[in-house]
Design an enzyme around this catalytic site. Structure first.
Site, mmCIF file in Angstrom:
data_model
loop_
_atom_site.group_PDB
_atom_site.id
_atom_site.type_symbol
_atom_site.label_atom_id
_atom_site.label_comp_id
_atom_site.label_asym_id
_atom_site.label_seq_id
_atom_site.Cartn_x
_atom_site.Cartn_y
_atom_site.Cartn_z
ATOM 1 N N ASP A 146 0.638 -0.988 -0.082
ATOM 2 C CA ASP A 146 0.018 -0.097 0.053
ATOM 3 C C ASP A 146 0.680 1.444 0.029
ATOM 4 O O ASP A 146 2.055 1.368 -0.514
ATOM 5 C CB ASP A 146 -0.837 0.099 1.233
ATOM 6 C CG ASP A 146 -2.099 0.415 0.960
ATOM 7 O OD1 ASP A 146 -2.400 1.759 0.749
ATOM 8 O OD2 ASP A 146 -3.461 -0.130 0.870
ATOM 9 N N HIS A 157 -3.464 6.179 3.071
ATOM 10 C CA HIS A 157 -4.453 4.810 2.912
ATOM 11 C C HIS A 157 -3.731 3.691 3.797
ATOM 12 O O HIS A 157 -4.764 3.047 4.202
ATOM 13 C CB HIS A 157 -4.485 4.498 1.303
ATOM 14 C CG HIS A 157 -5.397 3.542 0.950
ATOM 15 N ND1 HIS A 157 -5.219 2.329 0.830
ATOM 16 C CD2 HIS A 157 -6.824 3.608 0.775
ATOM 17 C CE1 HIS A 157 -6.101 1.645 0.541
ATOM 18 N NE2 HIS A 157 -7.098 2.256 0.458
ATOM 19 N N SER A 178 -11.620 -1.248 0.494
ATOM 20 C CA SER A 178 -10.237 -0.950 1.243
ATOM 21 C C SER A 178 -10.263 -1.471 2.603
ATOM 22 O O SER A 178 -9.279 -2.034 3.170
ATOM 23 C CB SER A 178 -9.528 0.437 0.980
ATOM 24 O OG SER A 178 -9.258 0.566 -0.257
#
Length: 461
Positions: free
Chosen positions: A149, A196, A406
């Protein structure tokens, strides 16, 4: 009574890190473009080097374990490459990953008694049977979830004790197309610049003011995002590197739609990247790592070929699909645990892709039904977002609200880690995956009979 800052992301589209297509150039006289070359699996390294030298091609990015390289090549050079018998597949690199998070944010101050955030975590209450699963097994950092990520904010108090040594940066010098001068290519530069990855990590292992699905389990970062986009080979490199490091579970809260055969208007497709994905997943599986991937956030029926084609066409400009097969990748691959999202009502999230016999497990990722029913003003002013968004860890060291597949996938990754840690099933992906699917609960909705995450039931058996 103290105050904490919780950021609420007002997101009206998709939330998974998902791909966009870049317009390809088609005339023979155009300048060189980034090109993906997938050599045959059994080709010796010296032969591969000889072929590249003879074609005067310089390697920009390489994954030796799956025999993938990227180079700069024009159309004439691509045709020469394609005619070589030692090359499995080649195509212009047309896929990139981009975050789909809306940048319109609002900061909300909330009071929390003794800083206990549990009452705001409807999603964790659901999957842990209101903390009952925490009492069955306390995981150790010896079992590790690798997060491919944007990195992890290493000083977040809820995460810092779970981060194990060996995280890696896989973003090359210059970052995306040389537009990120802060990217030096330093393999140790793993701190999150986007946010994120830190949010994903909180869903797995947070063990402080908020709780993750497996508080305290080990996490390791494989950073493939800077502040902009990531390219497909960087994601593949993350999978391979995590497998090489003997990571138990590899979380991919990202994905892309791929034209795996047929052709775009320019005559190309995504076959090289598709085949490379298969190799990377197989490589990880053989190494004993389980790959978990989120489906897309477009509300697409993954068994409907027309919907998939239309969704991909909407992302590209002049290079439309003429014909061929589109897949939601890498979740379409057999050895991947594929995850969709549900909201607080237990229904599949309005944004989640779905598909009978495609999605393996559903887990809470939030929803927007209240937003759609009452409108943004009431949703914000009356704090209705607390009821359907979920809370997670922020790169500011605090917390924020968000939604998307996610945040469903890491709950499943955490659960697989718990199974491995409790039962001692390291390097036994088949047994672990079967246990997850066997003891997940069932709920019938528009997807058909799908399995829903129930950590208490899963690790009780």
């Amino acid at each position: 009574m103290r105050r904490i800052i919780i950021t609420c992301l007002i997101i009206l589209s998709s939330f998974i890190i998902f791909s966009e297509k870049i317009e390809a150039k088609t005339e023979e006289n155009k300048d060189s473009e980034e090109t993906t070359i997938l050599f045959k699996q059994d080709i010796p390294d010296n032969e591969k080097d000889r072929i590249l030298d003879n074609m005067d091609l310089e390697v920009e990015y390489e994954i030796p374990e799956i025999n993938l390289v990227t180079v700069q090549a024009n159309n004439l050079e691509v045709n020469r490459i394609r005619n070589n018998d030692e090359i499995e597949s080649v195509n212009k690199s047309t896929t990139v990953f981009q975050p789909r998070n809306n940048t319109d944010t609002v900061t909300v101050e909330q009071q929390a008694n003794d800083l206990d955030l549990w009452n705001y975590q409807w999603d964790m209450k659901e999957v842990t049977s209101n903390k009952k699963s925490y009492n069955i097994h306390t995981p150790s950092t010896k079992t590790v979830v690798g997060i491919v990520d944007s990195g992890i904010y290493q000083d977040h108090p809820d995460l810092t004790n779970s981060i194990v040594k060996g995280s890696k940066n896989l973003v090359p010098k210059g970052g995306y197309n040389g537009t990120e001068p802060s990217e030096t290519g330093d393999i140790t530069d793993t701190n999150d610049k986007m946010g994120h990855g830190t949010g994903v990590a909180g869903q797995i292992t947070a063990n402080g003011l908020m709780k993750g699905a497996a508080p305290g389990i080990g996490i390791k970062s494989y950073r493939v995002f800077g502040t902009k986009s990531a390219k497909t080979p960087w994601i593949l490199k993350g999978i391979v590197e995590a497998a090489n490091d003997d990571v138990d579970v590899i979380n991919l809260s990202l994905g892309e739609y791929m034209l795996v055969n047929g052709k775009y208007k320019d005559g190309k497709n995504d076959s090289a990247e598709y085949q490379a994905y298969k190799r990377a997943i197989d490589y990880a599986y053989k190494k004993g790592s389980i790959v978990v991937a989120a489906v897309g956030n477009d509300g697409v029926n993954l068994n409907n070929k027309t919907e998939l084609t239309n969704t991909l066409n909407a992302r590209i400009q002049d290079n439309k699909i003429i014909h061929g097969k589109v897949l939601d990748m890498p979740g379409a691959l057999n050895k991947v645990v594929t995850v969709g999202s549900t909201g607080p009502t237990g229904e599949i999230s309005t944004f989640s892709n779905y598909g009978k016999n495609f999605v393996d497990v559903l887990a809470p990722g939030g929803d927007f039904r209240l937003l759609e029913k009452y409108g943004e003003e009431k949703w914000n002013n009356d704090l209705l977002f607390e009821q359907e968004l979920l809370m997670t860890t922020s790169i500011t060291g605090t917390y924020y609200y968000d939604a998307g597949v996610s945040y469903a996938a890491p709950k499943v990754s955490a659960t697989l880690g718990l199974i491995i840690d409790k039962k001692g099933w390291k390097n036994n992906p088949s047994k672990t995956m079967n246990h997850l699917k066997r003891y997940s609960s069932y709920k019938k909705d528009i997807t058909g009979m799908e399995k829903n995450l129930d950590i208490f039931n899963i690790i009780s058996h």
